[in-house]
Write a protein that holds these residues in place. Structure first.
Motif, mmCIF file in Angstrom:
data_model
loop_
_atom_site.group_PDB
_atom_site.id
_atom_site.type_symbol
_atom_site.label_atom_id
_atom_site.label_comp_id
_atom_site.label_asym_id
_atom_site.label_seq_id
_atom_site.Cartn_x
_atom_site.Cartn_y
_atom_site.Cartn_z
ATOM 1 N N LEU A 177 6.509 19.993 12.878
ATOM 2 C CA LEU A 177 5.338 20.193 14.122
ATOM 3 C C LEU A 177 6.439 19.854 15.450
ATOM 4 N N GLY A 178 7.549 19.811 15.302
ATOM 5 C CA GLY A 178 8.342 19.437 16.424
ATOM 6 C C GLY A 178 8.180 18.366 17.364
ATOM 7 N N ASP A 179 7.698 17.297 16.569
ATOM 8 C CA ASP A 179 7.407 15.951 17.309
ATOM 9 C C ASP A 179 8.344 14.953 16.544
ATOM 10 N N GLY A 180 9.538 15.370 15.816
ATOM 11 C CA GLY A 180 10.294 14.361 15.153
ATOM 12 C C GLY A 180 10.644 14.889 13.673
ATOM 13 N N PHE A 181 11.783 14.012 13.097
ATOM 14 C CA PHE A 181 12.040 14.149 11.920
ATOM 15 C C PHE A 181 11.134 13.302 11.071
ATOM 16 N N PRO A 182 11.089 13.927 9.641
ATOM 17 C CA PRO A 182 10.140 13.212 8.751
ATOM 18 C C PRO A 182 10.638 11.585 8.331
ATOM 19 N N VAL A 183 9.792 10.697 8.015
ATOM 20 C CA VAL A 183 10.715 9.516 7.473
ATOM 21 C C VAL A 183 10.624 9.442 5.976
ATOM 22 N N SER A 184 9.884 10.552 5.262
ATOM 23 C CA SER A 184 9.849 10.455 3.948
ATOM 24 C C SER A 184 11.133 11.174 3.363
ATOM 25 N N MET B 209 0.896 -1.112 -0.046
ATOM 26 C CA MET B 209 -0.029 0.124 -0.185
ATOM 27 C C MET B 209 0.817 1.253 0.073
ATOM 28 N N LEU B 210 2.046 1.257 0.717
ATOM 29 C CA LEU B 210 2.903 2.285 0.850
ATOM 30 C C LEU B 210 3.966 2.226 -0.201
ATOM 31 N N ASP B 211 4.523 3.327 -0.798
ATOM 32 C CA ASP B 211 5.583 3.252 -1.626
ATOM 33 C C ASP B 211 6.684 3.479 -0.540
ATOM 34 N N SER B 212 7.424 2.324 -0.288
ATOM 35 C CA SER B 212 8.485 2.290 0.548
ATOM 36 C C SER B 212 9.612 2.677 0.296
ATOM 37 N N SER B 213 9.898 2.926 -1.089
ATOM 38 C CA SER B 213 11.011 3.382 -1.847
ATOM 39 C C SER B 213 11.256 4.990 -1.374
ATOM 40 N N LYS B 214 9.886 5.579 -1.075
ATOM 41 C CA LYS B 214 9.980 6.885 -0.873
ATOM 42 C C LYS B 214 10.284 7.222 0.585
ATOM 43 N N LEU B 215 10.324 6.279 1.484
ATOM 44 C CA LEU B 215 10.615 6.510 2.872
ATOM 45 C C LEU B 215 12.134 5.947 3.378
ATOM 46 N N LEU B 216 12.643 6.405 4.312
ATOM 47 C CA LEU B 216 13.952 6.123 4.876
ATOM 48 C C LEU B 216 14.086 4.543 4.833
#
Lengths: 755, 259
Positions: A655-662, A437-444
């Motif tokens: 939003l100060g709640d962490g780094f993106p994983v994208s 469902m998710l394009d994991s290639s776009k994530l870390l």
């Protein structure tokens, strides 16, 4: 006969008792009852409007015919003011500036427009001159602007010459009046809104009355002033003539977006209609207070619109003269204008409901909900979190309640798995496989790889934090392993390698970056590694003179709370920058938190910033671990929501709640963040550090050396931590060896680990 | 009541969520589980330590109350009070007494000893036993008093006439006559022994000291982890054990008649 009757009665009673407590088949959700049930109709629909030149002016007015007028300042050499008009906000055209055309000529130079107000005949323009002095100019019947004599209390101290280092102005030298908003009254008088008061002036600038308030937000209806109460938790209705408070009503919600900003008429998230009803906008929606009433009615639900998006702050609220509302909101990317119009043919509640569950509130989820609902107005996302500030339930109570729902097949569609038994859920098939469902290639990739189970992805965090250390290259290199860190700390002449802490505080400090290494396979504790950890912690503790503060007052320097706070406090970062320490450690939760550490690193001689050392290198802390319930009745919608969560728009919002994983979002931030025109400062008793945004090269290096090297998720295992801390008292007192302590810890946690 | 238990029995033969039949695999997993073994061991040890002592103590109290002619009611009320104290108050009491900075540590330190967190030490089990005895002795005493009241005084008179002493009266009249009551009290005490989990949980949480880790802790944690299949299998095993114990007690004491 009597015997038969008695036996029959007993049988009946037994049958009743047996069947009592069986679940009823009622309480089906409204949407499942089919179309036969009547559905309430009518709802405000949100529409996003274009803004002129991608930037709304600081002053937007709604004309009597409902058209919009926006005064923008072009920040060129002339500081020219331009005007755009629009009939409905969809298309803007440049228009005659009118009386504001000569605003620059008033001062012979640049004028920074703050706020504009008009009662139809008289126009007031609040601006700052080249000396940053706030001024007010007036135009009658579209005549030329004339500047009013500087009002009492408005005088600003002289600005320091260009090129000199500025100093913060002491409170005693601050002007009495710091105007933020202006509003024109029907009789030609005007009102000025400041952060702590509203002032009424006559048309010539003579002060008539002051009203103490909790913000510059206000609205005027005839002779009545609506303003923020001093405690910033109420709206006060004041008679303008007498100054008497007629009425005080608590704000409709406890959201913190209550201060008025200088956008819109009156510059406030409130407006009145012709009947005197007050409308107020916040993150929970647009609320109406009837004249003289004390109960708010929510006319626009914030949860179904952008109002509920955490990154957006409500700036101003204006009625569109046709029963709808214009709301200006702003975030890091600029100002946005929304238009809310009533649609009688739309169901008051979306017909489809998507449920999201978490133990605690989550800003990124709320951001995604706002974005998702904007794209899917016929879907309502119900975000439910179990742990509230005023609730008495514990995390275990909430989890048990959730498990009961899951067992009954009625669980939420989407789960935020932070604090939940993820392994158990995966093992029991509760979670859906997201890999298709998710394009994991776009994530870390390093993060995705950690969460893969037999090639399938059942859960994925939406954000990550990383613990880092900062110091000279030599100190950072030594601190990559606990044994070398202990040696380096011992060799430090003043014992100032690390900031002081308590021995148990040291355990918590390095728990996150070491505990993942203690387990092999499925929950088998490696006692040897644990013993090594304890020995190294003791060595570090002794080298840093931690024992010296054991007798200090409780809580001193004990930042090692049970949540595993790595942070050594900002004052230690300042100490490091001044050479008082050699190494500093802290958790980084986003790009905005990199500015100061990089500023310090670049000032140090041969400074370095690297992932924090420990027995388990490359640790990250996941936030918002998302999973989809396999039993969800709205899997397609759930997948669509998750895609929004991991999409560029939500991921790139800090939003100060962490780094993106994208990956895309990280690269976008690396490019855009250094160009952001913002500064950062921290201060404490140790001094102050200021900095601009981090340089692109630093962010790129951080991405390569820290984010891409984060391969192991670590969260605080409270049970294990508590057992380690409890057993270590005897070890630190020298009553037990490290091996004995490790064995005692293993025995204590036996039940926990073998369940 | 039977329907939920029947559902638990059914679930013990299936997987937790998918409903796939697995036969006795869940039972196998439970019996091989170290945490289950530890919890079972602790629970059995607790029952073995508490029940006989409680029965003896409460019977002794009942006999003493009957022997006291004046203020018997006052003493009865005093012994009954602990069971009326809410669990939260008992927990508070435990904390005040047994915390590292509590009263007991203070007394020990006053006599030259060292402070300790008693609920996290090897003394935790003893505290649990004492707490159980303190809370339930009065309740069982009342049950025994009822049983003692049912014994006909003429039996005692006849025995005294025959020259029987106090011990003989107790051994040959009181005890045999009390066997049905003893069975009832034993069963109720067994069931009440499981309630001590409340205090242990509120004081020490999900994972108390090893010696206090009971079956209820394990079941509670399994439910939190959604290990329903293991939970149900273990619950069935425990139910069967309790049933066997109750049947044994009934055979030994329940149907005895005073000869």
């Amino acid at each position: 006969m009597k015997q038969i009757l008695k036996q029959a009665a007993c049988l009946l009673l037994g049958a009743v008792m047996l069947l009592a407590g069986c679940a009823s088949a009622g309480n089906l959700p409204q949407s499942d009852l089919g179309s036969s049930a009547p559905v309430a109709m009518g709802r405000y629909i949100e529409g996003a409007l274009e803004v002129p030149n991608n930037n709304l002016g600081p002053c937007i007015l709604v004309q009597p015919d409902g058209s919009l007028l926006s005064y923008n300042v072009l920040y060129n050499a002339d500081g020219q003011v331009v005007c755009y008009t629009s009939t409905d906000g969809t298309k803007w055209e440049m228009s005659n500036v009118g009386a504001l055309e000569n605003i620059q000529q008033l001062e012979g130079g640049f004028a920074d427009l703050i706020s504009v107000a008009s009662n139809g005949d008289i126009l007031y323009a609040l601006y700052r001159d080249a000396q940053y002095q706030p001024c007010l100019a007036k135009s009658s019947e579209n005549g030329p602007l004339t500047k009013l004599t500087l009002m009492k209390g408005w005088e600003m101290p002289p600005r320091p010459p260009a090129g000199s280092e500025g100093e913060a102005l002491p409170l005693s030298e601050m002007p009495e009046v710091l105007p933020e908003t202006v509003a024109a009254m029907e009789n030609g008088n005007f009102l000025i809104g400041c952060f702590d008061k509203i002032i009424r002036y006559d048309g010539e600038g003579k002060e008539l009355q002051r009203y103490e308030s909790g913000g510059s937000a206000f609205s005027v209806h005839k002779n009545t002033l609506f303003m923020m109460g001093k405690g910033r938790n109420s709206i006060e209705t004041v008679n303008l003539e007498t100054g008497e408070t007629i009425h005080s009503v608590a704000l409709p919600s406890t959201t913190s977006q209550n201060d008025g900003i200088n956008y819109g008429s009156g510059g406030a998230p409130m407006d009145t209609d012709e009947a005197g009803a007050l409308f107020y906008a916040d993150a929970k929606g647009i609320h109406r207070l009837a004249p003289g009433g004390s109960l708010w009615e929510t006319v626009v639900d914030g949860e179904l619109s952008s109002l509920g998006i955490p990154s957006l702050q409500v700036g101003g609220l204006m009625q569109d003269k046709k029963g709808g509302f214009f709301v200006s909101m702003f975030d890091n990317s600029g100002v946005h204008l929304m238009h809310y119009t009533y649609s009688a043919d739309t169901p008051s509640m979306p017909s489809t409901e998507l449920s999201v569950f978490a133990l605690s509130d989550n800003h990124t989820i709320r951001q995604a909900i706002g974005e998702f609902q904007r794209r899917n107005p016929d879907v309502r996302v119900m975000f439910r979190y179990g742990l509230t500030e005023d609730g008495a339930a514990t995390a275990d109570d909430v989890i048990r309640s959730l498990n009961a729902e899951l067992l009954a097949g009625k669980g939420p569609d989407i789960l935020l798995l932070d604090g939940l038994p993820i392994g158990s859920y995966i093992e029991k098939g509760i979670l859906m496989d997201l890999s298709g469902m998710l394009d994991s290639s776009k994530l870390l990739k390093n993060i995705v790889d950690y969460y893969l189970r037999d090639g399938k992805l059942y859960s994925m965090p939406v954000r990550i934090s990383v613990p880092v250390m900062l110091g000279s290259a030599q100190a950072v290199e030594a601190a990559k392993r606990l044994d070398t860190l202990a040696n380096a700390a011992a060799q430090s002449p003043d014992g100032n390698f690390l900031a002081m802490n308590s021995p148990s505080g040291r355990i918590v400090q390095f728990f996150l970056t070491s505990s993942p290494a203690w387990f092999h396979g499925d929950r088998i504790l490696d006692q040897q590694l644990l013993a090594e950890f304890l020995m190294n912690i003791k060595a570090i503790s002794d080298a840093c003179n931690d024992n010296a503060i054991l007798s200090a007052s409780a809580g001193y320097m004990n930042r090692a709370d049970e949540l595993g706070l790595v942070d050594e406090g900002l004052e230690n970062l300042i100490k490091l920058s001044k050479g008082g320490l050699q190494l500093h450690m802290q958790m980084i939760d986003g790009f905005s938190q990199l500015a100061i550490p990089f500023s310090v690193k670049n000032k140090l001689e041969n400074g370095a910033l690297a992932p924090m050392g420990g027995q388990s290198p490359g640790v990250f802390v996941p936030h918002g671990i998302v999973g989809i319930n396999n039993a969800s009745k709205h899997k397609d919608l759930a997948v669509a929501f998750v895609r929004v969560l991991f999409g560029l728009s939500v991921q790139s919002t800090d939003l100060g709640d962490g780094f993106p994983v994208s990956v895309e979002a990280i690269e976008k931030n690396i490019v855009e963040f250094p160009e952001a025109n913002m500064g950062f400062a921290i201060g404490s008793s140790e001094g102050m550090i200021t900095s601009g945004p981090p340089a692109k090269v630093d962010l790129q290096a951080f991405y390569q050396d820290v984010l891409l090297c984060a391969t192991t998720a670590s969260t605080i295992d409270k049970v294990l931590l508590e057992n380690v801390k409890n057993e270590c008292d005897a070890f630190f007192a020298g009553e037990k060896t490290a091996e004995q302590t490790a064995a005692a810890i293993a025995e204590r946690t036996q039940a926990y680990l073998t369940e | 009541m039977l329907v939920p238990f029947g559902d638990a029995v059914r679930r013990s033969f299936f997987t937790a969520m998918s409903g796939e039949f697995v036969g006795l695999k869940n039972y196998e997993a439970v019996l091989q589980n170290e945490a289950f073994r530890l919890a079972s061991q602790n629970t059995l040890r607790f029952i073995a330590a508490c029940i006989p002592v409680l029965l003896a103590l409460s019977l002794l109290l009942a006999l003493m109350i009957r022997a006291v002619r004046r203020r018997g009611e006052l003493y009865k009320t005093a012994f009954l009070l602990p069971i009326a104290i809410p669990v939260a108050s008992v927990v508070l009491l435990w904390t005040v007494f047994f915390h590292e900075k509590g009263l007991l540590s203070g007394m020990v330190e006053a006599f030259g000893g060292t402070r300790a967190d008693w609920m996290n030490s090897d003394a935790a089990f003893s505290i649990l036993v004492l707490s159980y005895l303190w809370k339930n002795a009065g309740y069982d005493m009342v049950l025994f008093l009822a049983g003692l009241g049912g014994i006909s005084p003429s039996l005692y008179e006849a025995a005294r006439v025959d020259g029987a002493g106090a011990w003989a009266l107790f051994r040959h009249i009181t005890l045999p006559s009390l066997l049905p009551t003893l069975f009832t009290v034993a069963v109720l005490s067994l069931l009440n022994s499981f309630k001590v989990f409340r205090e242990a949980f509120l004081v020490a949480g999900n994972y108390p000291h090893k010696s206090m880790y009971m079956l209820q802790h394990l079941f509670n944690n399994w439910f939190t982890a959604l290990d329903i299949q293991k939970l149900c299998a273990a619950a069935v095993l425990v139910a069967l054990f309790i049933l066997a114990l109750v049947l044994l007690l009934q055979k030994l004491w329940g149907n005895e008649e005073l000869s």
